[in-house]
Write a protein that holds these residues in place. Structure first.
Motif, PDB file in Angstrom:
ATOM      1  N   ARG A   1      17.715  -5.097  -3.497  1.00 31.37           N
ATOM      2  CA  ARG A   1      17.945  -3.666  -3.663  1.00 31.37           C
ATOM      3  C   ARG A   1      16.902  -3.064  -4.606  1.00 31.37           C
ATOM      4  NH1 ARG A   1      23.854  -1.650  -5.345  1.00 31.37           N
ATOM      5  NH2 ARG A   1      24.271  -2.989  -3.546  1.00 31.37           N
ATOM      6  N   LEU A   2      16.540  -3.809  -5.644  1.00 32.55           N
ATOM      7  CA  LEU A   2      15.540  -3.309  -6.594  1.00 32.55           C
ATOM      8  C   LEU A   2      14.196  -3.089  -5.896  1.00 32.55           C
ATOM      9  CD1 LEU A   2      14.583  -2.636  -9.446  1.00 32.55           C
ATOM     10  CD2 LEU A   2      14.217  -5.097  -9.834  1.00 32.55           C
ATOM     11  N   LEU A   3      13.770  -4.063  -5.079  1.00 29.16           N
ATOM     12  CA  LEU A   3      12.500  -3.911  -4.357  1.00 29.16           C
ATOM     13  C   LEU A   3      12.568  -2.724  -3.402  1.00 29.16           C
ATOM     14  CD1 LEU A   3       9.696  -4.894  -3.583  1.00 29.16           C
ATOM     15  CD2 LEU A   3      10.763  -6.489  -1.968  1.00 29.16           C
ATOM     16  N   MET A   4      13.669  -2.582  -2.686  1.00 32.88           N
ATOM     17  CA  MET A   4      13.824  -1.466  -1.750  1.00 32.88           C
ATOM     18  C   MET A   4      13.673  -0.130  -2.477  1.00 32.88           C
ATOM     19  SD  MET A   4      17.274  -0.208   0.138  1.00 32.88           S
ATOM     20  CE  MET A   4      17.788   0.483  -1.448  1.00 32.88           C
ATOM     21  N   ASN A   5      14.326   0.026  -3.616  1.00 37.28           N
ATOM     22  CA  ASN A   5      14.265   1.289  -4.365  1.00 37.28           C
ATOM     23  C   ASN A   5      12.859   1.591  -4.860  1.00 37.28           C
ATOM     24  OD1 ASN A   5      16.976   1.996  -4.080  1.00 37.28           O
ATOM     25  ND2 ASN A   5      17.604   0.785  -5.856  1.00 37.28           N
ATOM     26  N   LEU A   6      12.162   0.561  -5.335  1.00 37.99           N
ATOM     27  CA  LEU A   6      10.793   0.766  -5.830  1.00 37.99           C
ATOM     28  C   LEU A   6       9.861   1.202  -4.703  1.00 37.99           C
ATOM     29  CD1 LEU A   6      10.418  -2.268  -8.284  1.00 37.99           C
ATOM     30  CD2 LEU A   6      10.610   0.152  -8.888  1.00 37.99           C
ATOM     31  N   VAL A   7      10.050   0.609  -3.509  1.00 37.78           N
ATOM     32  CA  VAL A   7       9.220   0.975  -2.357  1.00 37.78           C
ATOM     33  C   VAL A   7       9.514   2.406  -1.917  1.00 37.78           C
ATOM     34  CG1 VAL A   7       8.729   0.469   0.069  1.00 37.78           C
ATOM     35  CG2 VAL A   7       8.928  -1.400  -1.585  1.00 37.78           C
ATOM     36  N   LEU A   8      10.770   2.786  -1.906  1.00 34.56           N
ATOM     37  CA  LEU A   8      11.143   4.156  -1.525  1.00 34.56           C
ATOM     38  C   LEU A   8      10.619   5.171  -2.538  1.00 34.56           C
ATOM     39  CD1 LEU A   8      14.825   3.692  -0.266  1.00 34.56           C
ATOM     40  CD2 LEU A   8      12.741   3.938   1.119  1.00 34.56           C
ATOM     41  N   GLU A   9      10.639   4.819  -3.817  1.00 32.61           N
ATOM     42  CA  GLU A   9      10.124   5.721  -4.845  1.00 32.61           C
ATOM     43  C   GLU A   9       8.625   5.944  -4.703  1.00 32.61           C
ATOM     44  OE1 GLU A   9      11.284   3.999  -8.526  1.00 32.61           O
ATOM     45  OE2 GLU A   9      13.424   4.391  -8.227  1.00 32.61           O
TER      46      GLU A   9
ATOM     47  N   PRO B   1       0.829  -1.219   0.000  1.00 32.81           N
ATOM     48  CA  PRO B   1       0.000   0.000   0.000  1.00 32.81           C
ATOM     49  C   PRO B   1       0.864   1.270   0.000  1.00 32.81           C
ATOM     50  CG  PRO B   1      -0.801  -1.575   1.608  1.00 32.81           C
ATOM     51  CD  PRO B   1       0.503  -2.092   1.131  1.00 32.81           C
ATOM     52  N   VAL B   2       0.442   2.238  -0.762  1.00 30.73           N
ATOM     53  CA  VAL B   2       1.149   3.515  -0.841  1.00 30.73           C
ATOM     54  C   VAL B   2       1.038   4.226   0.497  1.00 30.73           C
ATOM     55  CG1 VAL B   2       1.223   5.759  -1.990  1.00 30.73           C
ATOM     56  CG2 VAL B   2       0.695   3.690  -3.305  1.00 30.73           C
ATOM     57  N   GLY B   3       2.120   4.848   0.932  1.00 36.25           N
ATOM     58  CA  GLY B   3       2.104   5.579   2.193  1.00 36.25           C
ATOM     59  C   GLY B   3       3.504   6.026   2.568  1.00 36.25           C
ATOM     60  N   GLU B   4       3.621   6.604   3.767  1.00 39.11           N
ATOM     61  CA  GLU B   4       4.926   7.085   4.216  1.00 39.11           C
ATOM     62  C   GLU B   4       5.542   6.195   5.286  1.00 39.11           C
ATOM     63  OE1 GLU B   4       4.712  11.065   5.538  1.00 39.11           O
ATOM     64  OE2 GLU B   4       4.093  11.853   3.593  1.00 39.11           O
ATOM     65  N   GLU B   5       4.785   5.243   5.784  1.00 42.08           N
ATOM     66  CA  GLU B   5       5.285   4.416   6.876  1.00 42.08           C
ATOM     67  C   GLU B   5       6.414   3.503   6.392  1.00 42.08           C
ATOM     68  OE1 GLU B   5       2.092   2.115   4.808  1.00 42.08           O
ATOM     69  OE2 GLU B   5       2.351   4.200   5.512  1.00 42.08           O
ATOM     70  N   ALA B   6       7.179   2.997   7.364  1.00 42.14           N
ATOM     71  CA  ALA B   6       8.278   2.088   7.047  1.00 42.14           C
ATOM     72  C   ALA B   6       7.728   0.737   6.606  1.00 42.14           C
ATOM     73  CB  ALA B   6       9.177   1.916   8.262  1.00 42.14           C
TER      74      ALA B   6
ATOM     75  N   GLY C   1      17.119   0.872   3.183  1.00 36.44           N
ATOM     76  CA  GLY C   1      17.370   2.190   2.607  1.00 36.44           C
ATOM     77  C   GLY C   1      16.354   3.226   3.060  1.00 36.44           C
ATOM     78  N   SER C   2      16.746   4.480   2.959  1.00 32.67           N
ATOM     79  CA  SER C   2      15.849   5.590   3.297  1.00 32.67           C
ATOM     80  C   SER C   2      16.332   6.844   2.582  1.00 32.67           C
ATOM     81  CB  SER C   2      15.827   5.827   4.812  1.00 32.67           C
ATOM     82  OG  SER C   2      15.061   6.981   5.111  1.00 32.67           O
ATOM     83  N   LYS C   3      15.376   7.667   2.154  1.00 38.08           N
ATOM     84  CA  LYS C   3      15.723   8.942   1.532  1.00 38.08           C
ATOM     85  C   LYS C   3      15.646  10.088   2.539  1.00 38.08           C
ATOM     86  CE  LYS C   3      14.320   7.629  -3.144  1.00 38.08           C
ATOM     87  NZ  LYS C   3      13.478   7.969  -4.336  1.00 38.08           N
TER      88      LYS C   3
ATOM     89  N   GLY D   1       7.237   6.521  -1.978  1.00 35.47           N
ATOM     90  CA  GLY D   1       7.009   7.507  -0.926  1.00 35.47           C
ATOM     91  C   GLY D   1       7.226   7.030   0.479  1.00 35.47           C
ATOM     92  N   HIS D   2       7.552   5.774   0.696  1.00 33.77           N
ATOM     93  CA  HIS D   2       7.776   5.265   2.051  1.00 33.77           C
ATOM     94  C   HIS D   2       9.062   5.834   2.632  1.00 33.77           C
ATOM     95  CE1 HIS D   2       4.451   2.365   2.100  1.00 33.77           C
ATOM     96  NE2 HIS D   2       4.698   2.226   0.794  1.00 33.77           N
ATOM     97  N   CYS D   3       9.063   6.071   3.951  1.00 30.86           N
ATOM     98  CA  CYS D   3      10.212   6.707   4.598  1.00 30.86           C
ATOM     99  C   CYS D   3      11.403   5.772   4.733  1.00 30.86           C
ATOM    100  CB  CYS D   3       9.811   7.245   5.974  1.00 30.86           C
ATOM    101  SG  CYS D   3       9.343   5.943   7.154  1.00 30.86           S
ATOM    102  N   LEU D   4      11.146   4.452   4.779  1.00 26.40           N
ATOM    103  CA  LEU D   4      12.220   3.476   4.932  1.00 26.40           C
ATOM    104  C   LEU D   4      11.727   2.139   4.403  1.00 26.40           C
ATOM    105  CD1 LEU D   4      14.610   2.889   7.895  1.00 26.40           C
ATOM    106  CD2 LEU D   4      13.167   0.976   7.142  1.00 26.40           C
TER     107      LEU D   4
END
Length: 402
Positions: free
Chosen positions: A316-324, A297-302, A351-353, A326-329
């Motif tokens: 790493r690919l999954l992590m980047n897609l999740v961060l893109e 689900p789209v959101g900002e939570e970790a 990862g986190s932006k 909008g998730h914080c971590l």
């Protein structure tokens, strides 16, 4: 002084001698708690001691086994697994198959080294006859094509079946004689001559004629200390090597359904197929990861993802897609080992932006026996623990830092 029968006849495999001394070996012997070794001296012997880059002969003396042979100040000492009475007569028998194999290798080395010296002016600065092969170190570089030419010429010397001559020149004769030698020699110099190919000072036994070598095969060459190290197999060793490789070629041929002389082309074709399949699998993996990311689900939570299927670069690919999205971590875990959830080991990518992950990594690793680190935006490593505890710890840390 021990009479050296191996210089009188290199093909002598059995002899009779008198035991002149027998005593337990010194502190440098290969002793164990259950075995005592002995040093036996004879008035004469056909056993060649270690020397000239060649390891010693083995065999039997009477009812004891000869495990090693050494020479000290002209006295040849046979290292045995049992004693013999001093003054007794004994029959010795060397392991002829091993001796003949070594003579093939050593005489082959003379031919190759002589050819290299004559053509390039390089010296053989290191020769080692090992248990599986022998190596020659030359102090200059040689190309693979040139080494193939040397190999062919060396085998021509074998086919000529030349007499291997042994000379004991006087000091005067030695003064004007051209010959190869790795070291300065004191006393009588022994010269091995292979007519037209080599003339070298050497202390080891050799075959009587070059035809006994059978075959000279140079199997490998690599750069070594400014020159090259060449690996060689001769005679029985070359035949055994050919049999081994032929057996492997037949096995590969059967698996690939290809003729033996076409297996390289068949392997090349198989490799191309594997590369093509790997590319297709990678592309499908990317689509699968994209689908998994879209299901979160789209959101900002970790987000914490534990999976047995996602590993390697896909984490790493999954992590980047999740961060893109909008998730914080995003933390992705792949279980490496451990059936017990309490002792499971996980590989992680987190990862986190928005957060500097380096401090996060330090605390995370301390909490779960982890190792790893990375950059401000991404860390990776391994940890141990229960999935629910790891997930709860991450969520709590993210909330504390908001």
């Amino acid at each position: 002084m021990t009479e050296k029968l191996f210089y009188q006849d290199s093909h002598l495999s059995e002899f009779e001698a008198v035991v002149t001394a027998c005593y337990e070996e010194g502190a440098d012997s290969p002793k164990s708690e259950k075995q005592t070794y002995y040093e036996i001296e004879l008035d004469r012997t056909a056993f060649f001691p270690e020397g000239g880059g060649q390891y010693a002969d083995t065999g039997v003396l009477g009812n004891v086994c000869v495990l090693d042979v050494r020479e000290e100040a002209g006295h040849i000492r046979h290292i045995t697994d049992g004693p013999l009475e001093a003054g007794s007569s004994v029959k010795g028998r060397i392991d002829w198959d091993e001796r003949f194999m070594k003579m093939q290798q050593h005489t082959g080395e003379h031919i190759v080294s002589g050819l290299v010296n004559a053509r390039f002016g390089y010296n053989n600065v290191g020769f080692h006859l090992g248990r599986e092969d022998c190596t020659m170190d030359f102090n200059g570089e040689i190309t693979l094509a040139e080494m193939a030419e040397i190999e062919l010429e060396a085998n021509r010397a074998v086919w000529e079946n030349l007499e291997v001559q042994t000379l004991y020149p006087s000091e005067e004769e030695l003064s004007y004689m051209e010959y190869r030698s790795k070291i300065e020699i004191e006393g009588q110099v022994r010269i091995i001559v292979i007519p037209g190919y080599d003339r070298c000072a050497c202390c080891a036994p050799h075959v009587a004629r070059t035809g006994e070598i059978g075959l000279i095969k140079l199997t490998n060459m690599q750069r070594y200390k400014g020159g090259v190290r060449v690996t060689m197999l001769c005679g029985v060793r070359a035949l055994a090597d050919y049999a081994l490789k032929q057996g492997q070629a037949k096995a590969v041929s059967a698996m690939l359904c290809a003729k033996e002389n076409e297996i390289a082309e068949a392997v090349k074709h198989l490799r191309e197929e594997c590369i093509s399949l790997q590319y297709k699998i990678t592309e499908k993996e990317k689509k699968l990861i994209a689908c998994k990311a879209a299901m979160i689900p789209v959101g900002e939570e970790a987000v914490c993802v534990f999976s047995e299927d996602i590993e390697g670069e896909s984490m790493r690919l999954l992590m980047n897609l999740v961060l893109e999205a909008g998730h914080c971590l995003c933390a992705v875990f792949h279980q490496n080992s451990g059936k017990d959830p309490g002792t499971a080991a996980y590989r992680y990518v987190i990862g986190s932006k928005r957060q500097d992950m380096r401090l996060f990594a330090k605390e995370f690793n301390e909490a779960f026996e982890g190792r790893g680190g990375g950059k401000p935006e991404m860390i990776q490593g391994t940890v141990k623990g229960r999935e629910e505890k790891i997930r709860a710890w991450i969520m709590e840390k993210v909330e504390d830092r908001r």
